[in-house]
Scaffold this motif. Structure first.
Motif, PDB file in Angstrom:
ATOM      1  N   ILE A 262       7.735  -3.201  11.817  1.00 58.60           N
ATOM      2  CA  ILE A 262       7.171  -1.899  12.047  1.00 58.60           C
ATOM      3  C   ILE A 262       6.754  -1.528  10.531  1.00 58.60           C
ATOM      4  O   ILE A 262       7.540  -1.809   9.685  1.00 58.60           O
ATOM      5  CB  ILE A 262       8.447  -1.006  12.550  1.00 58.60           C
ATOM      6  CG1 ILE A 262       7.588   0.462  12.416  1.00 58.60           C
ATOM      7  CG2 ILE A 262       9.595  -1.012  11.631  1.00 58.60           C
ATOM      8  CD1 ILE A 262       8.736   1.523  13.460  1.00 58.60           C
ATOM      9  N   TYR A 263       5.683  -0.856  10.452  1.00 57.80           N
ATOM     10  CA  TYR A 263       5.338  -0.409   9.234  1.00 57.80           C
ATOM     11  C   TYR A 263       5.317   1.096   9.165  1.00 57.80           C
ATOM     12  O   TYR A 263       4.912   2.013  10.074  1.00 57.80           O
ATOM     13  CB  TYR A 263       3.693  -0.556   8.860  1.00 57.80           C
ATOM     14  CG  TYR A 263       3.120  -0.261   7.576  1.00 57.80           C
ATOM     15  CD1 TYR A 263       3.463  -0.844   6.598  1.00 57.80           C
ATOM     16  CD2 TYR A 263       2.562   1.147   7.496  1.00 57.80           C
ATOM     17  CE1 TYR A 263       2.848  -0.299   5.243  1.00 57.80           C
ATOM     18  CE2 TYR A 263       2.127   1.720   6.288  1.00 57.80           C
ATOM     19  CZ  TYR A 263       2.095   1.014   5.245  1.00 57.80           C
ATOM     20  OH  TYR A 263       1.668   1.449   4.088  1.00 57.80           O
ATOM     21  N   LEU A 264       5.881   1.335   7.779  1.00 56.36           N
ATOM     22  CA  LEU A 264       6.292   2.951   7.797  1.00 56.36           C
ATOM     23  C   LEU A 264       5.387   3.442   6.742  1.00 56.36           C
ATOM     24  O   LEU A 264       5.644   2.979   5.610  1.00 56.36           O
ATOM     25  CB  LEU A 264       7.643   3.285   7.968  1.00 56.36           C
ATOM     26  CG  LEU A 264       8.536   3.013   8.741  1.00 56.36           C
ATOM     27  CD1 LEU A 264      10.126   3.400   8.543  1.00 56.36           C
ATOM     28  CD2 LEU A 264       8.327   3.631  10.204  1.00 56.36           C
TER      29      LEU A 264
ATOM     30  N   PHE B 248       0.696  -1.168  -0.032  1.00 60.07           N
ATOM     31  CA  PHE B 248      -0.115   0.272   0.204  1.00 60.07           C
ATOM     32  C   PHE B 248       0.809   1.139  -0.030  1.00 60.07           C
ATOM     33  O   PHE B 248       0.526   2.103   0.665  1.00 60.07           O
ATOM     34  CB  PHE B 248      -1.006   0.102   1.229  1.00 60.07           C
ATOM     35  CG  PHE B 248      -2.112  -1.191   1.233  1.00 60.07           C
ATOM     36  CD1 PHE B 248      -3.038  -1.032   0.002  1.00 60.07           C
ATOM     37  CD2 PHE B 248      -1.905  -2.114   2.115  1.00 60.07           C
ATOM     38  CE1 PHE B 248      -3.963  -2.260  -0.057  1.00 60.07           C
ATOM     39  CE2 PHE B 248      -2.981  -3.208   1.931  1.00 60.07           C
ATOM     40  CZ  PHE B 248      -3.825  -3.044   0.994  1.00 60.07           C
ATOM     41  N   ASP B 249       1.910   1.220  -0.769  1.00 55.77           N
ATOM     42  CA  ASP B 249       2.797   2.438  -1.006  1.00 55.77           C
ATOM     43  C   ASP B 249       4.037   2.675   0.190  1.00 55.77           C
ATOM     44  O   ASP B 249       4.647   3.335   0.101  1.00 55.77           O
ATOM     45  CB  ASP B 249       2.080   3.645  -1.409  1.00 55.77           C
ATOM     46  CG  ASP B 249       1.517   3.665  -2.705  1.00 55.77           C
ATOM     47  OD1 ASP B 249       1.788   3.068  -3.458  1.00 55.77           O
ATOM     48  OD2 ASP B 249       0.721   4.545  -2.989  1.00 55.77           O
ATOM     49  N   GLY B 250       3.299   2.038   1.138  1.00 60.20           N
ATOM     50  CA  GLY B 250       4.549   2.120   2.434  1.00 60.20           C
ATOM     51  C   GLY B 250       5.283   0.989   2.459  1.00 60.20           C
ATOM     52  O   GLY B 250       5.439   0.006   1.515  1.00 60.20           O
ATOM     53  N   GLU B 251       6.097   0.799   3.547  1.00 62.78           N
ATOM     54  CA  GLU B 251       7.018  -0.256   3.788  1.00 62.78           C
ATOM     55  C   GLU B 251       6.785  -1.085   5.189  1.00 62.78           C
ATOM     56  O   GLU B 251       6.685  -0.397   6.249  1.00 62.78           O
ATOM     57  CB  GLU B 251       8.614   0.288   3.969  1.00 62.78           C
ATOM     58  CG  GLU B 251       8.994   0.651   2.270  1.00 62.78           C
ATOM     59  CD  GLU B 251       8.955  -0.123   1.289  1.00 62.78           C
ATOM     60  OE1 GLU B 251       9.349  -1.205   1.506  1.00 62.78           O
ATOM     61  OE2 GLU B 251       9.128   0.220   0.157  1.00 62.78           O
ATOM     62  N   GLN B 252       6.836  -2.614   5.036  1.00 63.66           N
ATOM     63  CA  GLN B 252       6.581  -3.047   6.182  1.00 63.66           C
ATOM     64  C   GLN B 252       8.235  -3.787   6.325  1.00 63.66           C
ATOM     65  O   GLN B 252       8.566  -4.491   5.582  1.00 63.66           O
ATOM     66  CB  GLN B 252       5.801  -4.387   5.812  1.00 63.66           C
ATOM     67  CG  GLN B 252       5.397  -5.242   7.085  1.00 63.66           C
ATOM     68  CD  GLN B 252       4.532  -4.664   8.348  1.00 63.66           C
ATOM     69  OE1 GLN B 252       3.543  -4.183   7.966  1.00 63.66           O
ATOM     70  NE2 GLN B 252       5.301  -4.818   9.351  1.00 63.66           N
ATOM     71  N   TYR B 253       8.577  -3.600   7.611  1.00 63.81           N
ATOM     72  CA  TYR B 253       9.991  -4.041   7.955  1.00 63.81           C
ATOM     73  C   TYR B 253       9.993  -5.086   9.098  1.00 63.81           C
ATOM     74  O   TYR B 253       8.891  -5.036   9.876  1.00 63.81           O
ATOM     75  CB  TYR B 253      10.852  -2.889   8.416  1.00 63.81           C
ATOM     76  CG  TYR B 253      11.130  -1.749   7.172  1.00 63.81           C
ATOM     77  CD1 TYR B 253      12.130  -1.853   6.538  1.00 63.81           C
ATOM     78  CD2 TYR B 253      10.302  -0.664   7.297  1.00 63.81           C
ATOM     79  CE1 TYR B 253      12.470  -0.770   5.492  1.00 63.81           C
ATOM     80  CE2 TYR B 253      10.435   0.356   6.476  1.00 63.81           C
ATOM     81  CZ  TYR B 253      11.670  -0.012   5.480  1.00 63.81           C
ATOM     82  OH  TYR B 253      11.813   1.290   4.572  1.00 63.81           O
ATOM     83  N   LYS B 254      10.780  -5.959   9.028  1.00 70.69           N
ATOM     84  CA  LYS B 254      11.296  -7.028  10.277  1.00 70.69           C
ATOM     85  C   LYS B 254      12.283  -6.886  10.586  1.00 70.69           C
ATOM     86  O   LYS B 254      13.465  -6.889   9.797  1.00 70.69           O
ATOM     87  CB  LYS B 254      10.553  -8.372   9.944  1.00 70.69           C
ATOM     88  CG  LYS B 254      10.558  -9.346  11.171  1.00 70.69           C
ATOM     89  CD  LYS B 254      10.247 -10.751  10.472  1.00 70.69           C
ATOM     90  CE  LYS B 254      10.263 -11.842  11.662  1.00 70.69           C
ATOM     91  NZ  LYS B 254       9.075 -11.538  12.620  1.00 70.69           N
ATOM     92  N   TYR B 255      12.809  -6.602  11.753  1.00 68.43           N
ATOM     93  CA  TYR B 255      13.942  -6.522  12.565  1.00 68.43           C
ATOM     94  C   TYR B 255      14.391  -7.524  13.537  1.00 68.43           C
ATOM     95  O   TYR B 255      13.595  -7.992  14.175  1.00 68.43           O
ATOM     96  CB  TYR B 255      14.337  -5.087  13.049  1.00 68.43           C
ATOM     97  CG  TYR B 255      14.461  -3.908  11.867  1.00 68.43           C
ATOM     98  CD1 TYR B 255      15.436  -3.310  11.347  1.00 68.43           C
ATOM     99  CD2 TYR B 255      13.211  -3.139  11.816  1.00 68.43           C
ATOM    100  CE1 TYR B 255      15.728  -2.423  10.612  1.00 68.43           C
ATOM    101  CE2 TYR B 255      13.386  -1.965  11.028  1.00 68.43           C
ATOM    102  CZ  TYR B 255      14.551  -1.925  10.310  1.00 68.43           C
ATOM    103  OH  TYR B 255      14.547  -0.669   9.401  1.00 68.43           O
ATOM    104  N   ARG B 256      15.934  -7.840  13.618  1.00 64.81           N
ATOM    105  CA  ARG B 256      16.146  -8.580  14.633  1.00 64.81           C
ATOM    106  C   ARG B 256      17.208  -7.820  15.637  1.00 64.81           C
ATOM    107  O   ARG B 256      17.786  -7.049  14.830  1.00 64.81           O
ATOM    108  CB  ARG B 256      16.912  -9.980  14.407  1.00 64.81           C
ATOM    109  CG  ARG B 256      17.383 -10.785  15.662  1.00 64.81           C
ATOM    110  CD  ARG B 256      18.102 -12.050  15.105  1.00 64.81           C
ATOM    111  NE  ARG B 256      16.973 -12.961  14.617  1.00 64.81           N
ATOM    112  CZ  ARG B 256      16.981 -13.360  13.043  1.00 64.81           C
ATOM    113  NH1 ARG B 256      17.845 -12.794  12.590  1.00 64.81           N
ATOM    114  NH2 ARG B 256      16.084 -14.105  12.674  1.00 64.81           N
ATOM    115  N   HIS B 257      17.270  -7.954  16.982  1.00 62.16           N
ATOM    116  CA  HIS B 257      18.420  -7.097  17.617  1.00 62.16           C
ATOM    117  C   HIS B 257      18.310  -7.946  18.918  1.00 62.16           C
ATOM    118  O   HIS B 257      17.545  -8.506  19.645  1.00 62.16           O
ATOM    119  CB  HIS B 257      17.719  -5.719  18.016  1.00 62.16           C
ATOM    120  CG  HIS B 257      16.733  -5.439  18.942  1.00 62.16           C
ATOM    121  ND1 HIS B 257      17.085  -4.944  20.191  1.00 62.16           N
ATOM    122  CD2 HIS B 257      15.588  -5.937  18.922  1.00 62.16           C
ATOM    123  CE1 HIS B 257      15.839  -4.879  20.959  1.00 62.16           C
ATOM    124  NE2 HIS B 257      14.787  -5.512  20.238  1.00 62.16           N
TER     125      HIS B 257
END
Length: 277
Positions: free
Chosen positions: A34-36, A12-21
């Motif tokens: 996180i969705y931006l 939907f024009d945004g970006e879905q990210y998945k992170y590890r830390h």
């Protein structure tokens, strides 16, 4: 900060990210999503937290609910933590409603849980710090929502930080954990048998305080966990006595699943944006 991007998807024009830390608070590796939104107009972006339920990870909401359409429409970022600490060296239980996948968004005080199970501090402090660096043009305005155990978490975190979170909403939340089997089992294990220590993690107790954010709750009548685990009586009585704004909606025919969440997510996003704008 050991932040590693492990997934990225345009939606939907945004970006879905998945992170590890690596989490210093939980002393284990953690993932979060996180969705931006696209933010083509470079406006200030608020942040909604989503907390998931028992047995879930950060993937359930991002993959099943379709929330990204609404997050892009309203130009709001959405962060989704995992539901517990994880790993071979993290305490666990054979049952699905205790241990990994069932962190209950509190700070455990009893062994063997106390070392790792500090989801409250992880979310309100460590992950909050990370989130603030990931959201471009962050407005500083936040609200919180969740499902089932995550609904419990949304109330506890939202009400213990009432000046920070502008609104709280939940689908099928555990509202009185001190009174229902899921909560009694978790609280006894994580917090010990002294029930006075349970009060600061029980939404029905916290709602007695004044100055809480506005609240929206959706509960399906065909939910197999209702009313045993999700009874609302004490919470609503205490809310009325403290003149707290609560919109509790009981909806005919809906169950505990993401079909329910996807159906009424529009209402929840509209509610949050009214208070985040």
């Amino acid at each position: 900060m050991s932040l590693k991007l492990i997934e990225q998807h345009c939606i939907f024009d945004g970006e879905q990210y998945k992170y590890r830390h690596y989490s210093e608070v939980l002393q284990c590796d953690m993932t979060f999503s996180i969705y931006l939104p696209s933010n083509k107009e470079r406006k200030k972006i608020p942040l909604i937290w989503w907390l998931s339920g028992l047995t879930c990870t950060d993937d359930n909401f991002s993959q099943k609910s379709g929330f990204q359409r609404l997050a892009e429409k309203y130009q709001v970022a959405v962060i989704i933590p995992d539901t517990s600490p994880r790993g071979e060296n993290v305490a666990n239980d054979e049952a699905w409603d205790l241990g990994q996948g069932a962190g209950f968004y509190l700070n455990a005080t009893q062994d063997p849980w106390a070392k790792n199970y500090k989801m409250y501090t992880y979310i309100t402090d460590e992950l909050s710090g990370i989130a603030s660096t990931l959201v471009p043009n962050f407005s500083g305005k936040e609200s919180i929502m969740g499902h089932s155990m995550g609904g419990h978490g949304a109330f506890v975190i939202g009400m213990k930080n009432a000046s920070r979170f502008k609104a709280i909403s939940a689908f099928s939340p555990i509202l009185s954990p001190s009174q229902v089997p899921w909560g009694i089992k978790a609280f006894s294990s994580y917090l010990g048998e002294d029930k006075t220590a349970w009060k600061e993690w029980d939404a029905s107790e916290l709602i007695k305080e004044t100055g809480m954010p506005p609240i929206l709750i959706s509960q399906g009548t065909a939910d197999t966990f209702y009313p045993e685990q999700l009874v609302e009586t004490t919470f609503l009585e205490n809310a009325r006595e403290s003149n707290q704004e609560v919109n509790y909606k009981k909806i005919e025919g809906y169950d505990h699943s993401y079909f329910f969440i996807a159906t009424f997510l529009d209402d929840h996003f509209a509610f949050h944006m009214k208070h985040l704008s």
